[in-house]
Design an enzyme around this catalytic site. Structure first.
Site, PDB file in Angstrom:
ATOM      1  N   LYS A  34      11.250  10.916  28.129  1.00  0.00           N
ATOM      2  CA  LYS A  34      12.194  11.290  29.182  1.00  0.00           C
ATOM      3  C   LYS A  34      12.555  10.072  30.028  1.00  0.00           C
ATOM      4  CE  LYS A  34      11.607  15.508  30.803  1.00  0.00           C
ATOM      5  NZ  LYS A  34      10.640  16.405  31.457  1.00  0.00           N
ATOM      6  N   ARG A 104       8.620  14.682  37.343  1.00  0.00           N
ATOM      7  CA  ARG A 104       8.700  15.192  35.968  1.00  0.00           C
ATOM      8  C   ARG A 104       7.741  14.430  35.065  1.00  0.00           C
ATOM      9  NH1 ARG A 104      14.958  14.391  34.582  1.00  0.00           N
ATOM     10  NH2 ARG A 104      14.651  16.286  33.367  1.00  0.00           N
ATOM     11  N   GLY A 113       2.709  22.191  27.121  1.00  0.00           N
ATOM     12  CA  GLY A 113       1.364  22.186  27.679  1.00  0.00           C
ATOM     13  C   GLY A 113       1.227  21.183  28.804  1.00  0.00           C
ATOM     14  N   ARG A 349      17.954  13.745  24.653  1.00  0.00           N
ATOM     15  CA  ARG A 349      16.990  13.487  23.574  1.00  0.00           C
ATOM     16  C   ARG A 349      17.633  13.856  22.249  1.00  0.00           C
ATOM     17  NH1 ARG A 349      13.032  18.417  25.471  1.00  0.00           N
ATOM     18  NH2 ARG A 349      14.708  19.910  25.659  1.00  0.00           N
ATOM     19  N   ARG A 591       6.823  22.953 -22.345  1.00  0.00           N
ATOM     20  CA  ARG A 591       5.570  23.444 -22.932  1.00  0.00           C
ATOM     21  C   ARG A 591       5.907  24.423 -24.032  1.00  0.00           C
ATOM     22  NH1 ARG A 591       5.140  23.875 -17.291  1.00  0.00           N
ATOM     23  NH2 ARG A 591       3.374  22.790 -16.329  1.00  0.00           N
ATOM     24  N   GLU A 778      -4.056  12.125 -20.042  1.00  0.00           N
ATOM     25  CA  GLU A 778      -4.745  13.079 -19.161  1.00  0.00           C
ATOM     26  C   GLU A 778      -6.254  13.016 -19.291  1.00  0.00           C
ATOM     27  OE1 GLU A 778      -3.013  16.890 -20.199  1.00  0.00           O
ATOM     28  OE2 GLU A 778      -2.566  16.173 -22.199  1.00  0.00           O
ATOM     29  N   SER A 797       3.152   9.830 -20.456  1.00  0.00           N
ATOM     30  CA  SER A 797       3.411  10.727 -19.341  1.00  0.00           C
ATOM     31  C   SER A 797       2.061  11.221 -18.834  1.00  0.00           C
ATOM     32  CB  SER A 797       4.274  11.904 -19.794  1.00  0.00           C
ATOM     33  OG  SER A 797       4.406  12.822 -18.737  1.00  0.00           O
ATOM     34  N   GLY A 799      -0.478  13.523 -17.334  1.00  0.00           N
ATOM     35  CA  GLY A 799      -0.737  14.915 -16.971  1.00  0.00           C
ATOM     36  C   GLY A 799      -1.768  14.853 -15.859  1.00  0.00           C
ATOM     37  N   THR A 800      -1.270  14.755 -14.622  1.00  0.00           N
ATOM     38  CA  THR A 800      -2.202  14.443 -13.525  1.00  0.00           C
ATOM     39  C   THR A 800      -3.151  15.588 -13.205  1.00  0.00           C
ATOM     40  OG1 THR A 800      -0.371  15.007 -12.074  1.00  0.00           O
ATOM     41  CG2 THR A 800      -0.853  12.680 -12.366  1.00  0.00           C
ATOM     42  N   ASN A 801      -2.789  16.783 -13.675  1.00  0.00           N
ATOM     43  CA  ASN A 801      -3.668  17.916 -13.448  1.00  0.00           C
ATOM     44  C   ASN A 801      -4.980  17.750 -14.206  1.00  0.00           C
ATOM     45  OD1 ASN A 801      -3.708  20.189 -12.032  1.00  0.00           O
ATOM     46  ND2 ASN A 801      -2.069  21.190 -13.182  1.00  0.00           N
ATOM     47  N   ASP A 802      -4.837  17.590 -15.524  1.00  0.00           N
ATOM     48  CA  ASP A 802      -6.031  17.396 -16.341  1.00  0.00           C
ATOM     49  C   ASP A 802      -6.721  16.089 -15.994  1.00  0.00           C
ATOM     50  OD1 ASP A 802      -6.947  19.409 -18.161  1.00  0.00           O
ATOM     51  OD2 ASP A 802      -4.963  19.335 -19.097  1.00  0.00           O
ATOM     52  N   CYS A 865       4.053  14.279 -15.275  1.00  0.00           N
ATOM     53  CA  CYS A 865       4.474  15.674 -15.269  1.00  0.00           C
ATOM     54  C   CYS A 865       3.351  16.471 -14.640  1.00  0.00           C
ATOM     55  CB  CYS A 865       4.812  16.165 -16.672  1.00  0.00           C
ATOM     56  SG  CYS A 865       3.520  15.946 -17.874  1.00  0.00           S
ATOM     57  N   TYR A 885       9.591   7.880 -13.794  1.00  0.00           N
ATOM     58  CA  TYR A 885      10.073   9.154 -13.269  1.00  0.00           C
ATOM     59  C   TYR A 885       8.906  10.058 -12.885  1.00  0.00           C
ATOM     60  CZ  TYR A 885       8.822  11.100 -17.846  1.00  0.00           C
ATOM     61  OH  TYR A 885       8.129  11.489 -18.955  1.00  0.00           O
TER      62      TYR A 885
HETATM   63  P1  ADP Z   1      11.299  20.027  30.852  1.00  0.00           P
HETATM   64  O1  ADP Z   1      10.620  18.873  30.222  1.00  0.00           O
HETATM   65  O2  ADP Z   1      10.508  21.270  30.856  1.00  0.00           O
HETATM   66  O3  ADP Z   1      12.694  20.211  30.367  1.00  0.00           O
HETATM   67  P2  ADP Z   1      12.447  18.794  33.179  1.00  0.00           P
HETATM   68  O4  ADP Z   1      11.764  17.684  33.859  1.00  0.00           O
HETATM   69  O5  ADP Z   1      13.566  18.416  32.307  1.00  0.00           O
HETATM   70  O6  ADP Z   1      11.382  19.659  32.419  1.00  0.00           O
HETATM   71  O7  ADP Z   1      12.903  19.720  34.382  1.00  0.00           O
HETATM   72  C1  ADP Z   1      13.045  21.091  34.433  1.00  0.00           C
HETATM   73  C2  ADP Z   1      14.418  21.444  35.023  1.00  0.00           C
HETATM   74  O8  ADP Z   1      14.618  20.821  36.258  1.00  0.00           O
HETATM   75  C3  ADP Z   1      15.529  20.987  34.129  1.00  0.00           C
HETATM   76  O9  ADP Z   1      16.531  21.969  34.097  1.00  0.00           O
HETATM   77  C4  ADP Z   1      16.015  19.752  34.800  1.00  0.00           C
HETATM   78  O10 ADP Z   1      17.358  19.495  34.532  1.00  0.00           O
HETATM   79  C5  ADP Z   1      15.793  20.060  36.275  1.00  0.00           C
HETATM   80  N1  ADP Z   1      15.592  18.851  37.058  1.00  0.00           N
HETATM   81  C6  ADP Z   1      14.636  17.935  36.898  1.00  0.00           C
HETATM   82  N2  ADP Z   1      14.781  16.927  37.764  1.00  0.00           N
HETATM   83  C7  ADP Z   1      15.870  17.228  38.505  1.00  0.00           C
HETATM   84  C8  ADP Z   1      16.545  16.559  39.563  1.00  0.00           C
HETATM   85  N3  ADP Z   1      16.126  15.388  40.006  1.00  0.00           N
HETATM   86  N4  ADP Z   1      17.609  17.150  40.066  1.00  0.00           N
HETATM   87  C9  ADP Z   1      18.035  18.339  39.602  1.00  0.00           C
HETATM   88  N5  ADP Z   1      17.451  19.017  38.618  1.00  0.00           N
HETATM   89  C10 ADP Z   1      16.373  18.461  38.056  1.00  0.00           C
HETATM   90 MG    MG Z   2      14.182  19.147  30.423  1.00  0.00          MG
END
Ligand code: ADP
Ligand code: MG
Ligand code: MG
Length: 906
Positions: A34, A104, A113, A349, A591, A778, A797, A799-802, A865, A885
């Site tokens: 990010k 963020r 997570g 991204r 075969r 093989e 050829s 026969g990689t299985n055998d 094969c 091949y």
């Molecule tokens: P995620 O990785 O879950 O997408 P983000 O960091 O992108 O989390 O943020 C969650 C939401 O908050 C997104 O919709 C993002 O556009 C918004 N957001 C993050 N930073 C800002 C900011 N500085 N101003 C306005 N909206 C923000």
């Molecule tokens: Mg986001």
């Protein structure tokens, strides 16, 4: 060491880039995906709210120091913050024009997570008042403030979100509100008080009024979130190293929730993520902030709505999206916000997309000159190819089924693709009901007897078995979606299947997904991509072939080949035609014994049972006629391309009934005082032919040596088939392969006879066809004597299985149904060597054989094969070993073409 750099302002991206000598991958590792992309957008003049990134290295150091900021970091952060203040003309905690920021998280790879984003940091009782004075919108300010307190409480302090939602729900009920946007400024002020109480009750502290304290605590929370159990588990499952760490981005807030007219927020793809069309695809919400769009709080509008209301912004947005694609040279997925008519990008991204979209976007970008063919191919994975080959569920209906809790059972995803049909429990019933409509087979496990039912079914699932059970192996070979080991309880009497207290009956609709291993008690229609219509798919695989193939792979004068060709294993003209349509450049394994199945089994049985010479000959003649026809059709289907026909390989008693069963039957008859001549004879023969180790017994070339008549008959059928094809104007390229050779003398014994029979027949018909004779490798010993083998064999050829079985000394069936799983689980073996070739052991034999074989016959074709020929990892190894091949099942051909190309691109 105080001079370590921990903090990078977005506009300082070049410092990081210089440090890593222009390697963006490393920069992304340092700043997270990010952060790096925000800075990169900044560097090409796209408007991004001002901000800075604290590096992943800092995260690691922080954790190492047991939750202390490393020396110098905070000072650097203050400097960067000052810059943001300068850029924006706002000031943290200022009573006139306060700076608000978001915090963020962002690791190098996107990772669920990790800590959620905290918005509106910097608001407190004082700055809120300043914001009201600035915006003249008290409702907006107090809504934002309570969002901060809620977000901070939940995300930074770790208070259960419910603790905030609950009082809000109660408050709304009390006041008669249904939706959040009905609440006025005073309402939000009251909610804010409720939230402050929650924090006090839960944590015994006040919400920090000091903006710097808010920032500090948020940063620490992000770093610590790297090691929450959810994140650790995710990394373990996906193999992301624990040492990467996450970066933190502090960024000026922009507000999409400043009114219905000129503000809003949206997400968009620069091209269509389902079909790849070159059009902006996205959604927008007026008067919204953060994740409102994704959360589906209100119905989002298509991006074109922006064009209607804010055409200037829209036009700018389209242009900047194009700029982003031009810069990243890849389809993007962006988040953006419009604050009172001013457009900001908040994230970009590389976009996730369907396989269809992947192929189209890659093809188009090559056409547009944005990327070269190599780059396009590298960005396609074997999973993308797989998804194109197999039907998928209609995504909308699937979502609905999932929502309605129709997931019935899960198991091992054994053979990819989605299938839907009515469920039946026996092979016979499946065959019968398949005439009425699509069926799904459900069995405890499958045996060879069930194959008819499997073929009649659109898909199958079993209660028992793993990824290499009979059901799984057969299903994969024939492209039938399959899930095994579902742990369902099947009652074949009552014709029901039960799991978790839910019972389905025979004839109920079920849908199975062999790609994910899910079974649904619902009728979910499938969508099959029509490959012939998939110009992009076909063209890109064509490019793969072009990279691999050389001005004549078989012509050593033009230098060694660049890559592997892909051939297919096919036993019939029908198989071969399919393989050819998937791009196979030859048949690497036909075969012949598969032509002895069905009603022909009787003829072969006759040959085996009779002691009478004339009768034996008669049976062989009958087979010869049938086989000749088979080969003729096969050569016609594969005209111009090589077809390697293997002489009979399995032990002959495989064509007799099972010894145990036969014994039981005969003894039962005898017990009743009956004597069935045929059965008695069959038993006698079966007893004679019984071997304690058939895999190492009378099979392969040994059969040919002991039963000479078979060699002559098969050679005649192959040669005559080729002659017939040629006479019809086709160009057959037959090759004859002698299996299971361990000693050169075995070849010396058989090869001249094959040569003589075929040459005589060709002469008699006055037809010229080159028929190469080669051998299958093989047995480990064969690898050790390659130079001697080349005296008689014109091609090899593997026969990689055998070869794997004999090198490890495992019988595959026993290993896979027995100890192999434990071996892999306990890390005694890194992986199942029957799936992915064992490079160190078996691979060493292969390499030795290739090198020494080519020394005496440099232009010799050497192929593989067997199942390994369709496995991407193995393909890479075979490519490096210098093979000509790989030959795999028709359905793996496209994957193998891509993998063969990947093998030489990187
Ligand atoms: P995620 O990785 O879950 O997408 P983000 O960091 O992108 O989390 O943020 C969650 C939401 O908050 C997104 O919709 C993002 O556009 C918004 N957001 C993050 N930073 C800002 C900011 N500085 N101003 C306005 N909206 C923000
Ligand atoms: Mg986001
Ligand atoms: Mg999120």
């Amino acid at each position: 060491m105080t001079d370590q750099r921990w903090v990078y302002s977005f506009e300082d991206i070049n410092d990081a880039l210089e440090m890593y000598k222009g390697d963006w991958k490393k920069v992304t590792g340092l700043l997270g995906g990010k952060g790096a992309n925000l800075a990169r957008m900044c560097s090409i003049g796209i408007t991004v709210p001002s901000g800075f990134t604290i590096s992943t290295e800092c995260c690691n150091k922080y954790l190492e120091l047991e939750n202390e900021f490393p020396e110098g970091m905070w000072d650097q952060a203050l400097v960067a913050l000052k810059k943001v203040e300068e850029n924006t003309g706002k000031k943290i905690g200022d009573k006139k024009n306060p700076l608000l920021v978001s915090c963020r998280s962002g690791a190098a790879q996107s990772m669920p997570g990790m800590m959620d984003t905290v918005l509106n940091i910097g608001l407190n009782d004082e700055t809120a008042k300043a914001m009201v004075a600035l915006t003249n919108d008290e409702r907006f300010v107090y809504d934002s403030y309570r969002r901060l307190v809620q977000g901070f409480g939940a995300i930074v302090l770790g208070i259960d979100d419910e603790k905030f939602e609950h009082p809000l729900g109660n408050y709304k009920k009390e006041k008669g509100f249904k939706f959040d946007n009905e609440l006025k400024a005073d309402n939000w002020k009251e909610v804010l008080e409720l939230y402050n109480k929650v924090i006090m009750e839960e944590k015994g502290m006040k919400f920090p009024q000091d903006p710097m304290e808010q920032i500090k605590m948020s940063i620490k929370a992000v770093f610590s979130s790297w090691n929450v159990p959810r994140a650790i588990q995710y990394r373990e499952r996906t193999g992301i190293p624990h040492t990467l760490g996450t970066a933190v981005n502090l960024q000026t807030m922009v507000f999409g929730n400043m009114g219905e007219e000129h503000s809003g927020t949206g997400v968009a793809f620069t091209r269509n993520p389902s079909n790849g069309k070159k059009e902006i695809f996205g959604e927008f919400l007026f008067n919204a902030q953060g994740e409102d769009v994704v959360a589906g709080i209100r119905n989002a509008l298509p991006i074109s709505a922006l064009n209607d209301k804010l055409p200037k912004c829209y036009e700018q947005f389209i242009q900047e999206c194009a700029k982003l694609e031009n810069y990243f040279k890849e389809m993007q997925d962006v988040e953006f916000t419009i604050e009172q008519g001013k457009l900001y990008f908040l994230q970009t991204r590389n976009a996730k997309r369907t396989a269809v979209s992947r192929f189209k976007t890659m093809f188009d970008m090559v056409e547009e000159g944005l990327i070269d063919k190599k780059t396009a191919i590298k960005r396609i994975s074997s999973d993308d190819v797989d998804m194109m080959l197999h039907p998928q569920f209609d995504p909308n209906v699937l979502k609905l089924a999932q929502k309605q809790g129709k997931l019935f059972a899960t198991g091992v995803a054994a053979s990819p693709g989605a299938a839907v049909g009515k469920m039946y429990f026996s092979s016979k019933k499946c065959v019968e009901m398949a005439k009425e409509g699509p069926v799904i087979m459900c069995r405890p496990f499958t045996k060879p007897d069930d194959v008819d039912g499997m073929f009649a079914s659109k898909g199958l699932f079993t209660a028992e078995g793993g990824a290499t059970s009979h059901a799984a192996v057969v299903a994969r070979q024939f492209g039938i979606p399959c899930v095994v080991g579902c742990n369902v309880l099947i009652d074949e009497e009552k014709k029901t299947v039960t799991i978790n207290g839910i019972t389905l009956n025979e004839g109920d609709w079920v849908s199975i997904d062999g790609t994910t291993g899910s079974i649904y008690s619902a009728k979910i229609p499938t969508i099959q991509v029509k490959l012939e219509e998939q110009k992009h798919f076909m063209s890109i695989l064509q490019w793969c072939d072009e990279f691999c193939a050389k001005e004549g792979i078989r012509d050593i004068k033009n230098g060694p080949s660049r890559g592997l060709m892909v051939w297919a294993n096919a036993d019939t003209a029908e198989d071969a035609t399919r393989a050819r349509s998937f791009g196979a450049q030859g048949i690497g394994l036909c075969r012949t014994e598969h032509q002895f199945l069905g009603d022909r089994a009787g003829i072969l049985r006759e040959f085996i049972l009779t002691e009478d010479k004339d009768k034996k000959k008669e049976a062989l003649d009958k087979l010869e006629v049938l086989q000749t026809k088979d080969f003729e059709e096969l050569f016609i289907a594969m005209t111009d391309l090589p077809v390697v026909v293997r002489l009979i390989d399995p032990p002959l008693h495989e064509f007799l009934p099972d010894l145990l069963e036969l014994t039981r039957e005969v003894y039962e008859l005898r017990g009743k005082g009956e004597k069935n001549e045929e059965k008695e004879l069959m038993l006698k023969k079966a007893e004679q032919m019984h071997e304690s180790n058939p895999m190492l017994g009378l099979r392969g070339v040994r059969l040919s040596i002991v039963l000479r008549q078979l060699v002559a008959m098969q050679t005649t059928a192959i040669t005559q088939g080729a002659i017939n094809a040629k006479k019809k104007g086709f160009n057959p390229v037959p090759e004859i392969m002698i299996p299971l050779v361990g000693h050169p003398n075995e070849l010396k014994e058989i090869q001249p006879e094959v040569e003589e029979v075929s040459q005589n027949l060709l002469k008699k018909n006055n037809v010229e066809i080159e028929i190469k004779i080669g051998t299958m490798i093989e047995i480990p010993r064969a690898c050790l004597v390659a130079p001697q083998l080349t005296k008689y064999a014109k091609f090899f050829s593997f026969g990689t299985n055998d070869l794997t079985q004999m090198t490890f000394g495992y019988s595959r069936d026993d290993a896979e149904s027995g100890f192999l799983l434990k071996y892999v689980e306990d890390d005694i073996l890194p992986r199942n060597p029957f799936k992915s070739v064992d490079q160190i052991g078996v691979g060493r034999l292969i390499k030795m054989c290739v090198d020494e074989g080519r020394e005496s016959q440099p232009m010799m074709d050497i192929g593989v094969c067997g199942e390994h020929g369709g496995d991407p990892k193995s393909i890479k190894f075979f490519s490096q070993a210098g093979l000509t091949y790989v030959s795999c099942s028709a359905y793996r051909v496209p994957v193998a073409r891509l993998s063969a190309c990947h093998a030489i691109l990187d």
